[in-house]
Each structure stands twice: as structure tokens, then as C-alpha cells.
Design a protein around this motif. Structure first.
Motif, PDB file in Angstrom:
ATOM      1  N   PHE A 284      11.383 -22.985  -2.397  1.00  0.00           N
ATOM      2  CA  PHE A 284      11.640 -23.908  -1.287  1.00  0.00           C
ATOM      3  C   PHE A 284      12.463 -25.096  -1.752  1.00  0.00           C
ATOM      4  O   PHE A 284      13.401 -25.530  -1.065  1.00  0.00           O
ATOM      5  CB  PHE A 284      10.317 -24.385  -0.693  1.00  0.00           C
ATOM      6  N   SER A 285      12.160 -25.632  -2.929  1.00  0.00           N
ATOM      7  CA  SER A 285      12.892 -26.786  -3.463  1.00  0.00           C
ATOM      8  C   SER A 285      14.343 -26.437  -3.732  1.00  0.00           C
ATOM      9  O   SER A 285      15.251 -27.255  -3.500  1.00  0.00           O
ATOM     10  CB  SER A 285      12.225 -27.286  -4.754  1.00  0.00           C
ATOM     11  N   ALA A 286      14.586 -25.215  -4.222  1.00  0.00           N
ATOM     12  CA  ALA A 286      15.963 -24.789  -4.479  1.00  0.00           C
ATOM     13  C   ALA A 286      16.745 -24.710  -3.180  1.00  0.00           C
ATOM     14  O   ALA A 286      17.922 -25.120  -3.117  1.00  0.00           O
ATOM     15  CB  ALA A 286      15.962 -23.439  -5.192  1.00  0.00           C
ATOM     16  N   LEU A 287      16.126 -24.179  -2.138  1.00  0.00           N
ATOM     17  CA  LEU A 287      16.795 -24.107  -0.833  1.00  0.00           C
ATOM     18  C   LEU A 287      16.990 -25.505  -0.244  1.00  0.00           C
ATOM     19  O   LEU A 287      18.014 -25.787   0.388  1.00  0.00           O
ATOM     20  CB  LEU A 287      15.972 -23.240   0.123  1.00  0.00           C
ATOM     21  N   TRP A 288      16.025 -26.368  -0.477  1.00  0.00           N
ATOM     22  CA  TRP A 288      16.137 -27.763  -0.006  1.00  0.00           C
ATOM     23  C   TRP A 288      17.298 -28.451  -0.710  1.00  0.00           C
ATOM     24  O   TRP A 288      18.104 -29.141  -0.070  1.00  0.00           O
ATOM     25  CB  TRP A 288      14.826 -28.492  -0.273  1.00  0.00           C
ATOM     26  N   ALA A 289      17.379 -28.266  -2.021  1.00  0.00           N
ATOM     27  CA  ALA A 289      18.459 -28.893  -2.798  1.00  0.00           C
ATOM     28  C   ALA A 289      19.822 -28.382  -2.359  1.00  0.00           C
ATOM     29  O   ALA A 289      20.823 -29.123  -2.416  1.00  0.00           O
ATOM     30  CB  ALA A 289      18.249 -28.629  -4.287  1.00  0.00           C
TER      31      ALA A 289
ATOM     32  N   LYS B 286      15.264 -24.712   5.763  1.00  0.00           N
ATOM     33  CA  LYS B 286      14.730 -23.845   6.814  1.00  0.00           C
ATOM     34  C   LYS B 286      14.824 -22.366   6.455  1.00  0.00           C
ATOM     35  O   LYS B 286      14.105 -21.539   7.022  1.00  0.00           O
ATOM     36  CB  LYS B 286      15.455 -24.114   8.130  1.00  0.00           C
ATOM     37  N   LEU B 287      15.718 -22.033   5.531  1.00  0.00           N
ATOM     38  CA  LEU B 287      15.874 -20.631   5.157  1.00  0.00           C
ATOM     39  C   LEU B 287      14.633 -20.073   4.466  1.00  0.00           C
ATOM     40  O   LEU B 287      14.461 -18.855   4.394  1.00  0.00           O
ATOM     41  CB  LEU B 287      17.088 -20.455   4.237  1.00  0.00           C
TER      42      LEU B 287
ATOM     43  N   VAL C 283       3.170 -22.688  -6.906  1.00  0.00           N
ATOM     44  CA  VAL C 283       4.211 -23.294  -7.737  1.00  0.00           C
ATOM     45  C   VAL C 283       5.539 -22.565  -7.591  1.00  0.00           C
ATOM     46  O   VAL C 283       6.600 -23.187  -7.414  1.00  0.00           O
ATOM     47  CB  VAL C 283       3.769 -23.317  -9.213  1.00  0.00           C
ATOM     48  N   THR C 284       5.510 -21.232  -7.655  1.00  0.00           N
ATOM     49  CA  THR C 284       6.761 -20.471  -7.592  1.00  0.00           C
ATOM     50  C   THR C 284       7.388 -20.540  -6.206  1.00  0.00           C
ATOM     51  O   THR C 284       8.614 -20.617  -6.078  1.00  0.00           O
ATOM     52  CB  THR C 284       6.530 -19.007  -7.988  1.00  0.00           C
TER      53      THR C 284
END
Length: 327
Positions: free
Chosen positions: A213-218, A223-224, A207-208
């Protein structure tokens, strides 16, 4: 064998009360500043990427891996402090917030770690110390130490750790943060039990990390997230090894933290990589584990002034001392 030292021989009752008083403000700052550096590292890579030549991108990624691994170790130290109930004054912040913001993102579990770590404190440097395997075999040769470091930086150690974590989360192996492997009987279990058990034990990490990953996607840079994984598998195991070596490797078997534990002098580079959150004041921590991180330097100063501890070695000096064996 040296006997365990009494705190009343080192400090007055008033001093002990002052040294062990906790602070939500300092705990919050430690967690938020650690994540601020992580976020700032991702942001720097994202904003600089398109302006750099190939060699510049390579250097930037290498620097990012080092910084992120240092902050992953900081998260581990924050979990460690919370296991002693010393990071926050408020229990929910100490046990729940720290578990989710510090332990779970690095595939750990505060409550399981606490049980394991309390045994380390009660059995330090003895055969019953669950962490003794982390510092066994020192001093060693410089060639041997270099081979260990190469395994860490090449990802071999990180891969083994990841496999071990999977085996622990499917409950095929007992939970530990040391190098010991203790197998659990699988009698009566079905294949369908393994994925269910894995999801139960790894849900927090999943979950964390999904949230990161979702924050970087947003932000437009999914890819980071690969940097987070690579940092965890490469520099992070090296930093963990150096930290563990500095704390207890090569120290005599004893019941006293004054002799079985080492405090190490940490400059800015060491604090960024292998000694975050004042974890280098490890002798002081073992003497009185409830002292919060921000008071450990004061405690060390008091012990120095009273002649109980001497000037600590640097990390380079410790590494040289622990690799001076000649075959």
C-alpha cells in the motif's frame, strides 16, 4: 490399492541427482518475475486510467483483477515449492525470503503451511489427507460446479476464507488451508488475548500489505490497493479451486502418485491463471517433490518416453470430466 512407486524403478541415480539439483538463479527469477507482473499491472492501470471512458475503465479493472489473482496464485505456488525446499538452493532464500515475499503478502505462513502440506504428501487421497475436503464430491453436476464458481467470483468464498483466516490467527480454529474446521478450546482465555494473538500471527501479512500500500501511495495511486484485495476475494478463490480440482479430484484412492494425482496440460492462458510455475506437472511433483519447478517439464518428458505416464488432459477436459454427473 496400488503400492508406492520407487524412484529407482523410474530413474537412474544420476538422473535423480540431476533432476533434484536446485538453483538460486531460477528461484530468484520466479519470485522477481511474479512481482514484476504485479507491478506492471498496477502501472498499466495507473497510466491508462485517465484516458479511458467508463466502460474502458471497467474492462481494465476486470483484466487487472484476473492478472493479479493469477499472480497471487503464483505467490502461493512459490510458497508451496519453498515448503519442499526446492525453490532456492540457499536455505535463507528458500525459507525467509520466500516467506516474506510470497507467503505473507497473501496472508499465509510458509512454516505453518509446510507442516500441513507434508501431511498431504504422506497421506495423499486417503481419509487422513488434510486436503481431501478440497476435492471431495467429484464428479458433480455442471449446475453444482457453476454454483461453486459463482460463489468464488461473487466473493462469497473469499469472504468465508478471510473470516476463517481471522479465526485461525486468533487461535480459535486450527490452522489449515483446507475446508476442514477444527475448533480450539478457549478455556482460560480472556478477551484481551484475542487481539494480541491476532497481531502475533498476522503481523507478517499486515507488514507486507502495508508495504505494498505504501509503495502505491508513494507512486500517487493508493486507491489501486483495492484491486489487490478484490483480486484476493474474487478470482483468486476460483483459480485455487480449479487448480485443486485438476490435481486430485476424481482420482482413485491409491498409495501411488501415478494413479492418485493428475498432471494437466497447460497452455498460455492456463499458465497465466490456474497453472503458474509449472504446478500443472503435479503427478511428477508427487512422485519426487524435491524436483524444482523448472525441471518438472523435463521429468514429465522422460516419464512419457518410458511409458510411465500418458498424454495429460487439458484443464477444460478435466472440468468436463469432473462435472459430468447426471442427477
Amino acid at each position: 490399492m496400488n503400492t508406492r512407486v520407487a524412484m529407482s524403478d523410474l530413474f537412474s541415480r544420476e538422473e535423480i541427482t540431476a533432476l533434484t539439483s536446485k538453483s538460486d538463479l531460477h528461484g530468484g527469477w520466479a519470485v522477481l518475475s511474479t512481482w514484476a507482473v504485479i507491478g506492471g499491472t498496477f502501472a498499466t492501470v495507473a497510466m491508462s486510467w485517465e484516458y479511458l471512458p467508463a466502460w474502458g475503465k471497467l474492462l481494465l479493472c476486470a483484466a487487472a483483477l484476473v492478472i493479479l489473482a493469477g499472480r497471487q496464485l503464483a505467490l502461493a505456488i512459490l510458497m508451496h515449492d519453498a515448503s519442499h525446499q526446492s525453490l532456492f538452493k540457499t536455505k535463507w532464500l528458500n525459507d525467509t525470503l520466500t516467506d516474506w515475499l510470497c507467503a505473507r503478502p497473501i496472508w499465509n505462513d510458509l512454516h505453518k503451511y509446510r507442516v500441513h502440506h507434508m501431511r498431504h504428501h504422506s497421506k495423499t487421497s486417503t481419509v487422513d489427507d488434510p486436503d481431501v475436503s478440497l476435492v471431495a464430491g467429484f464428479p458433480t453436476t455442471k449446475k453444482s460446479l457453476m454454483r461453486k464458481f459463482i460463489r468464488d467470483l461473487s466473493g462469497v468464498t473469499g469472504f468465508k476464507f478471510a473470516v476463517g483466516r481471522v479465526l485461525m490467527d486468533i487461535e480459535k480454529m486450527e490452522w489449515t488451508v483446507s475446508n476442514d474446521r477444527r475448533w480450539i478450546s478457549q478455556q482460560g482465555r480472556y478477551w484481551s488475548d484475542y487481539p494480541k494473538t491476532f497481531l502475533k500471527n498476522s503481523a507478517g501479512a499486515i507488514v507486507t500489505n502495508a508495504a505494498l500500500f505504501s509503495a502505491l501511495w508513494a507512486a500517487g495511486h493508493p486507491k489501486l490497493y483495492a484491486l489487490w484485495i478484490l483480486a484476493y476475494l474474487t478470482p483468486f478463490p476460483l483459480f485455487l479451486r480449479v487448480r485443486s480440482m485438476a490435481e486430485h479430484a476424481g482420482m482413485p484412492t491409491s498409495n501411488s502418485a501415478l494413479t492418485n494425482t493428475r498432471t494437466t496440460k497447460a497452455g498460455y492462458l492456463a499458465r497465466a491463471l490456474v497453472a503458474p510455475i509449472h504446478v500443472n506437472y503435479h503427478k511428477e511433483h508427487h512422485l519426487m517433490a524435491t524436483v524444482p519447478y523448472f525441471k518438472l517439464p523435463k521429468m514429465h518428458q522422460m516419464l512419457r518416453e518410458r511409458g510411465h505416464v500418458s498424454e495429460p488432459p487439458t484443464y477444460w477436459q478435466v472440468l468436463n470430466e469432473l462435472s459430468n454427473r447426471v442427477d
